[in-house]
Scaffold this motif. Structure first.
Motif, PDB file in Angstrom:
ATOM      1  N   UNK A  57      -9.023  46.813   0.476  1.00  0.00           N
ATOM      2  CA  UNK A  57      -9.506  45.788   1.404  1.00  0.00           C
ATOM      3  C   UNK A  57     -10.655  44.964   0.843  1.00  0.00           C
ATOM      4  N   UNK A  58     -11.469  45.601   0.005  1.00  0.00           N
ATOM      5  CA  UNK A  58     -12.557  44.849  -0.599  1.00  0.00           C
ATOM      6  C   UNK A  58     -12.048  43.754  -1.516  1.00  0.00           C
ATOM      7  N   UNK A  59     -11.045  44.046  -2.330  1.00  0.00           N
ATOM      8  CA  UNK A  59     -10.457  43.045  -3.224  1.00  0.00           C
ATOM      9  C   UNK A  59      -9.763  41.940  -2.432  1.00  0.00           C
ATOM     10  N   UNK A  60      -9.120  42.337  -1.350  1.00  0.00           N
ATOM     11  CA  UNK A  60      -8.453  41.345  -0.494  1.00  0.00           C
ATOM     12  C   UNK A  60      -9.464  40.358   0.090  1.00  0.00           C
ATOM     13  N   UNK A  61     -10.552  40.887   0.660  1.00  0.00           N
ATOM     14  CA  UNK A  61     -11.555  40.013   1.272  1.00  0.00           C
ATOM     15  C   UNK A  61     -12.279  39.184   0.227  1.00  0.00           C
ATOM     16  N   UNK A  62     -12.577  39.786  -0.921  1.00  0.00           N
ATOM     17  CA  UNK A  62     -13.250  39.049  -1.988  1.00  0.00           C
ATOM     18  C   UNK A  62     -12.391  37.887  -2.468  1.00  0.00           C
ATOM     19  N   UNK A  63     -11.085  38.132  -2.652  1.00  0.00           N
ATOM     20  CA  UNK A  63     -10.203  37.062  -3.092  1.00  0.00           C
ATOM     21  C   UNK A  63     -10.126  35.926  -2.092  1.00  0.00           C
ATOM     22  N   UNK A  64     -10.008  36.273  -0.823  1.00  0.00           N
ATOM     23  CA  UNK A  64      -9.931  35.260   0.228  1.00  0.00           C
ATOM     24  C   UNK A  64     -11.213  34.421   0.275  1.00  0.00           C
ATOM     25  N   UNK A  65     -12.341  35.099   0.246  1.00  0.00           N
ATOM     26  CA  UNK A  65     -13.615  34.383   0.339  1.00  0.00           C
ATOM     27  C   UNK A  65     -13.908  33.566  -0.914  1.00  0.00           C
ATOM     28  N   UNK A  66     -13.500  34.075  -2.084  1.00  0.00           N
ATOM     29  CA  UNK A  66     -13.738  33.347  -3.334  1.00  0.00           C
ATOM     30  C   UNK A  66     -12.986  32.024  -3.350  1.00  0.00           C
ATOM     31  N   UNK A  67     -11.717  32.050  -2.968  1.00  0.00           N
ATOM     32  CA  UNK A  67     -10.906  30.832  -2.967  1.00  0.00           C
ATOM     33  C   UNK A  67     -11.432  29.836  -1.935  1.00  0.00           C
TER      34      UNK A  67
END
Length: 257
Positions: A100-110
């Motif tokens: 979930x951390x990678x998922x949220x990080x990817x979403x927020x980064x983009x």
């Protein structure tokens, strides 16, 4: 488990194919530039008294119009996260990316990168347009602190979007997040900063602190003094944003989708 580049590609696809997020980003640009042109075309420097004329900040036409554009950026930040909850797609996304951390990080980064690009494009177009309309009282991009202020508009809007994403991740509801964030940024912050008795609190709220980076002339048009400078204020907003993102991550990690 999906690789991080694949997560970024997936989030980019989601954002550009959902009409609500695409249109809100377009509105950030259109509303900000439109109001900047309107303010500059109708502004009368003869209405200023001597004290206001001495501290007149020509870039305020750009930063003032940004107050309207930030409404769309708030909605963008919320919709990037909350749309998946309202449609139920969050379960599919987390099944594809269990971390979930990678998922949220990817979403927020983009989304933050997009907000930064749109914010910078908006601020520079608004600046050059307003200075052309102001004529003799306009200012050049090479003048002291001007480039920092114009760039600061884009940085502020990017942090604003990220703050809203963190808040939306905590609340998981578009209606709840927008109902809280818009009054918080547009009403509560201005009210607390507008009165001497509450200014010591209001000046540390994210919008008031973060907007300091957009000022070229300190205390322009009678604006109250602050115990921090442009980058100090931006740092305060960054801390608020970090807290919101961490809160969103903890909720996503602990609660079921």
């Amino acid at each position: 488990m999906s690789s991080f580049p694949a997560i970024l590609q997936s989030e980019w696809t989601k954002i550009r194919t959902v009409a609500s997020t695409s249109w809100t980003l377009a509105l950030v640009f259109l509303v900000t530039v439109g109001f900047a042109a309107l303010f500059s075309a109708t502004f009368d420097t003869n209405s200023l008294d001597a004290a206001q004329r001495a501290t007149f900040d020509p870039t305020a036409m750009t930063t003032g119009s940004m107050q309207f554009g930030q409404l769309a950026m708030i909605v963008f930040g919320v919709m990037v996260v909350s749309t998946e909850y309202s449609t139920g797609m969050i379960r599919t996304s987390l099944a594809a990316v269990p971390h979930r951390g990678r998922f949220l990080l990817g979403k927020m980064a983009v989304a933050t990168a997009l907000a930064l690009v749109v914010g910078l494009l908006t601020s520079f177009v608004s600046f050059f347009l307003t200075q052309a309309l102001l004529g003799d009282v306009g200012i050049g991009i090479g003048e002291e602190n001007v480039l920092r202020a114009v760039t600061g508009v884009g940085l502020y809007l990017a942090l604003l979007a990220l703050f809203c994403m963190g808040t939306a991740a905590m609340l998981r509801s578009s209606v709840a997040a927008i109902s809280i964030l818009i009054p918080f940024f547009l009403i509560v912050s201005n009210l607390l900063n507008g009165f001497e008795a509450t200014r010591t609190v209001g000046q540390y709220l994210p919008s008031n602190a973060g907007s300091k980076i957009m000022q070229v002339v300190p205390n322009a048009l009678g604006a109250p003094e602050t115990p921090y400078g442009p980058w100090g204020g931006f740092g305060i907003m960054a801390l608020w944003t970090l807290a919101a993102v961490l809160g969103g991550y903890l909720v996503l990690r602990k609660r079921d989708a």
